[in-house]
Scaffold this active site. Structure first.
Site, mmCIF file in Angstrom:
data_model
loop_
_atom_site.group_PDB
_atom_site.id
_atom_site.type_symbol
_atom_site.label_atom_id
_atom_site.label_comp_id
_atom_site.label_asym_id
_atom_site.label_seq_id
_atom_site.Cartn_x
_atom_site.Cartn_y
_atom_site.Cartn_z
ATOM 1 N N ASN A 87 3.835 47.967 -2.089
ATOM 2 C CA ASN A 87 3.429 46.729 -1.417
ATOM 3 C C ASN A 87 2.462 46.957 -0.255
ATOM 4 O O ASN A 87 1.653 46.079 0.041
ATOM 5 C CB ASN A 87 4.702 46.015 -0.922
ATOM 6 C CG ASN A 87 4.410 44.971 0.120
ATOM 7 O OD1 ASN A 87 3.991 43.855 -0.185
ATOM 8 N ND2 ASN A 87 4.600 45.330 1.400
ATOM 9 N N TYR A 152 -11.468 45.096 -0.639
ATOM 10 C CA TYR A 152 -10.139 44.596 -1.018
ATOM 11 C C TYR A 152 -10.135 44.180 -2.488
ATOM 12 O O TYR A 152 -9.214 44.489 -3.243
ATOM 13 C CB TYR A 152 -9.797 43.428 -0.098
ATOM 14 C CG TYR A 152 -8.393 42.887 -0.253
ATOM 15 C CD1 TYR A 152 -7.299 43.589 0.238
ATOM 16 C CD2 TYR A 152 -8.163 41.647 -0.858
ATOM 17 C CE1 TYR A 152 -6.006 43.074 0.124
ATOM 18 C CE2 TYR A 152 -6.881 41.124 -0.973
ATOM 19 C CZ TYR A 152 -5.802 41.845 -0.480
ATOM 20 O OH TYR A 152 -4.531 41.338 -0.593
ATOM 21 N N LYS A 156 -7.800 45.760 -5.382
ATOM 22 C CA LYS A 156 -6.768 45.008 -6.098
ATOM 23 C C LYS A 156 -7.086 44.905 -7.589
ATOM 24 O O LYS A 156 -6.177 44.822 -8.421
ATOM 25 C CB LYS A 156 -6.584 43.623 -5.462
ATOM 26 C CG LYS A 156 -6.016 43.691 -4.031
ATOM 27 C CD LYS A 156 -4.669 44.412 -3.984
ATOM 28 C CE LYS A 156 -3.989 44.331 -2.632
ATOM 29 N NZ LYS A 156 -2.680 45.000 -2.598
HETATM 30 P P1 NDP Z 1 1.261 42.760 6.259
HETATM 31 O O1 NDP Z 1 0.032 43.169 6.996
HETATM 32 O O2 NDP Z 1 2.255 41.847 6.904
HETATM 33 O O3 NDP Z 1 2.047 44.038 5.736
HETATM 34 C C1 NDP Z 1 1.407 45.196 5.286
HETATM 35 C C2 NDP Z 1 2.397 46.325 5.418
HETATM 36 O O4 NDP Z 1 1.791 47.529 4.925
HETATM 37 C C3 NDP Z 1 2.804 46.572 6.849
HETATM 38 O O5 NDP Z 1 4.234 46.586 6.915
HETATM 39 C C4 NDP Z 1 2.231 47.946 7.173
HETATM 40 O O6 NDP Z 1 3.135 48.661 8.004
HETATM 41 C C5 NDP Z 1 2.105 48.598 5.798
HETATM 42 N N1 NDP Z 1 1.029 49.577 5.760
HETATM 43 C C6 NDP Z 1 -0.301 49.339 5.896
HETATM 44 N N2 NDP Z 1 -0.985 50.505 5.857
HETATM 45 C C7 NDP Z 1 -0.062 51.498 5.707
HETATM 46 C C8 NDP Z 1 -0.145 52.917 5.615
HETATM 47 N N3 NDP Z 1 -1.301 53.561 5.693
HETATM 48 N N4 NDP Z 1 1.006 53.624 5.477
HETATM 49 C C9 NDP Z 1 2.206 52.981 5.418
HETATM 50 N N5 NDP Z 1 2.338 51.645 5.495
HETATM 51 C C10 NDP Z 1 1.216 50.915 5.628
HETATM 52 O O7 NDP Z 1 0.703 42.142 4.892
HETATM 53 P P2 NDP Z 1 1.362 41.229 3.764
HETATM 54 O O8 NDP Z 1 2.833 41.263 3.822
HETATM 55 O O9 NDP Z 1 0.648 39.945 3.784
HETATM 56 O O10 NDP Z 1 0.839 42.015 2.469
HETATM 57 C C11 NDP Z 1 1.653 42.847 1.678
HETATM 58 C C12 NDP Z 1 0.921 43.107 0.364
HETATM 59 O O11 NDP Z 1 0.688 41.873 -0.291
HETATM 60 C C13 NDP Z 1 -0.433 43.788 0.515
HETATM 61 O O12 NDP Z 1 -0.629 44.706 -0.529
HETATM 62 C C14 NDP Z 1 -1.398 42.633 0.395
HETATM 63 O O13 NDP Z 1 -2.660 43.057 -0.042
HETATM 64 C C15 NDP Z 1 -0.696 41.782 -0.622
HETATM 65 N N6 NDP Z 1 -1.098 40.374 -0.637
HETATM 66 C C16 NDP Z 1 -0.867 39.551 0.425
HETATM 67 C C17 NDP Z 1 -1.231 38.200 0.359
HETATM 68 C C18 NDP Z 1 -0.973 37.226 1.462
HETATM 69 O O14 NDP Z 1 -1.399 36.062 1.318
HETATM 70 N N7 NDP Z 1 -0.323 37.586 2.537
HETATM 71 C C19 NDP Z 1 -1.893 37.681 -0.837
HETATM 72 C C20 NDP Z 1 -2.086 38.641 -1.869
HETATM 73 C C21 NDP Z 1 -1.697 39.927 -1.763
HETATM 74 P P3 NDP Z 1 2.649 49.546 9.275
HETATM 75 O O15 NDP Z 1 1.636 48.750 9.998
HETATM 76 O O16 NDP Z 1 3.901 49.841 9.998
HETATM 77 O O17 NDP Z 1 2.088 50.776 8.659
#
Ligand code: NDP
Length: 249
Positions: A87, A152, A156
Site C-alpha cells: 500500500n 505517479y 500505478k
Molecule cells: P498516505 O500518504 O496517507 O499514506 C502513505 C503511506 O505510505 C504512509 O503511511 C507512509 O508512511 C508510507 N510510505 C511512503 N513512502 C514510504 C517508504 N519509502 N517506506 C515506507 N513507507 C512509506 O496515502 P494514502 O493512504 O492516501 O495512500 C495509500 C496508497 O493508496 C498509495 O499507494 C496511494 O498511491 C494509493 N491511492 C490513494 C488514493 C487516495 O485518494 N488517497 C487514490 C488512489 C490510490 P511514512 O511516511 O511513515 O513512511
C-alpha cells in the site's frame, strides 16, 4: 471456511490513510497485522490504536537493501507471512515539463521497485507454505489520463501490469495476486492534491456517480475480501473501489 486466526499480514504504509484503514479491518477480523513505514512516531501511535494484534516495523522501503532484512526480522518474530498489502506510495503533482529525472525515479522507486523487491522476498516464504495472498494498490491514474501526475501514472500503470504478471506466475503455486484501484479517497494524500485546487476537486466529484469521496474503510473492506478465503478463486484482477469514478461521464 478457512479461519483468519493465526494468519499474519504485512501492510506497508499501514500507519496512515488507506493502509491504516486496511489494518483496522484486518485486526477486527483476527489477522495479526504488521504495519511498516518510516515515521516511528506515526507507527507507534497507530500500533497503540490497533491493539495487541498489531506489530510495527520501521523501514524506508526506498532503501532496497533493507527489504530482505525486514522480511527476515518479521519471519523470525512471527514465523510466517500469509498476506502482503503493498500500500505504501507517494504522489507528486507537477507540470509535465517541470518534473526532474530524480523526481520521476524517486516515485518509481517507492511505488514500483520497492513493491517488486518486497513482494519477491515475501513470496520466497509464501512458496514454502504453498499459499498466500498479495494485494497491490493502483489508482484512477492507471484507468484514464490525469494531468500533472506523470510519474505517479507511470508507477500505478506498472503496478497493474505487475499484478497480472505475478498472478499468472504465482497462482499455480497457491499465491493469489490482486490489485485494488481506489477512486478518490479522503486521506492526507488526496487532500494535498485536491484541497487547494477546487477546479480539480469539482472535476473529480463531477465524474463520480456516487457524488462523494470514498472513505479509507471502503478500501479496507475490499482488501479484507481479497485477502481471505471468500476470494479463493479470484486472482489477477484490478478491482476499482471508486463510487463509479472510472466509468463516470
Ligand atoms: P498516505 O500518504 O496517507 O499514506 C502513505 C503511506 O505510505 C504512509 O503511511 C507512509 O508512511 C508510507 N510510505 C511512503 N513512502 C514510504 C517508504 N519509502 N517506506 C515506507 N513507507 C512509506 O496515502 P494514502 O493512504 O492516501 O495512500 C495509500 C496508497 O493508496 C498509495 O499507494 C496511494 O498511491 C494509493 N491511492 C490513494 C488514493 C487516495 O485518494 N488517497 C487514490 C488512489 C490510490 P511514512 O511516511 O511513515 O513512511
Amino acid at each position: 471456511m478457512e479461519t483468519n486466526k493465526n494468519k499474519v499480514a504485512i501492510i506497508t504504509g499501514g500507519a496512515s490513510g488507506i493502509g491504516f484503514a486496511i489494518a483496522e479491518k484486518f485486526v477486527q477480523n483476527n489477522i495479526k497485522t504488521i504495519i511498516v513505514g518510516r515515521d516511528q512516531q506515526k507507527l507507534g501511535d497507530a500500533k497503540n490504536k490497533l491493539g495487541e494484534l498489531c506489530d510495527s516495523f520501521s523501514c524506508d522501503l526506498n532503501d532496497l537493501n533493507e527489504i530482505p532484512k525486514l522480511v527476515s526480522k518479521i519471519i523470525s518474530k512471527h514465523g510466517q507471512i500469509d498476506i502482503l498489502v503493498n500500500n505504501a506510495g507517494i504522489n507528486m503533482k507537477k507540470e509535465f515539463t517541470e518534473v526532474t529525472d530524480e523526481e520521476f525515479q524517486k516515485i518509481l522507486l517507492t511505488n514500483v521497485t520497492a513493491v517488486f523487491a518486497l513482494s519477491r522476498e515475501v513470496v520466497k516464504h509464501m512458496l514454502q507454505k504453498g499459499k498466500g495472498s498479495i494485494i497491490n494498490i493502483s489508482s484512477m491514474a492507471s484507468q484514464y489520463g490525469i494531468p500533472k501526475v506523470i510519474a505517479y501514472t507511470a508507477s500505478k500503470s506498472a503496478i497493474e501490469g505487475m499484478t497480472r504478471a505475478m498472478a499468472v506466475e504465482l497462482s499455480p503455486k497457491g499465491i493469489r495476486v490482486n490489485c485494488i484501484a481506489p477512486g478518490f479517497i479522503a486521506t492526507d494524500m488526496s487532500a494535498k492534491a485536491l484541497n487547494k485546487d477546487p477546479e480539480r476537486k469539482n472535476k473529480v466529484l463531477g465524474r463520480t456517480p456516487m457524488g462523494e469521496l470514498g472513505q479509507p474503510s471502503d478500501i479496507g473492506d475490499a482488501a479484507l475480501y481479497l485477502a481471505n478465503g471468500e476470494a479463493k478463486y479470484v486472482t489477477g484482477i484490478v478491482l476499482p473501489v471508486d463510487g463509479g469514478n472510472s466509468i463516470g461521464f
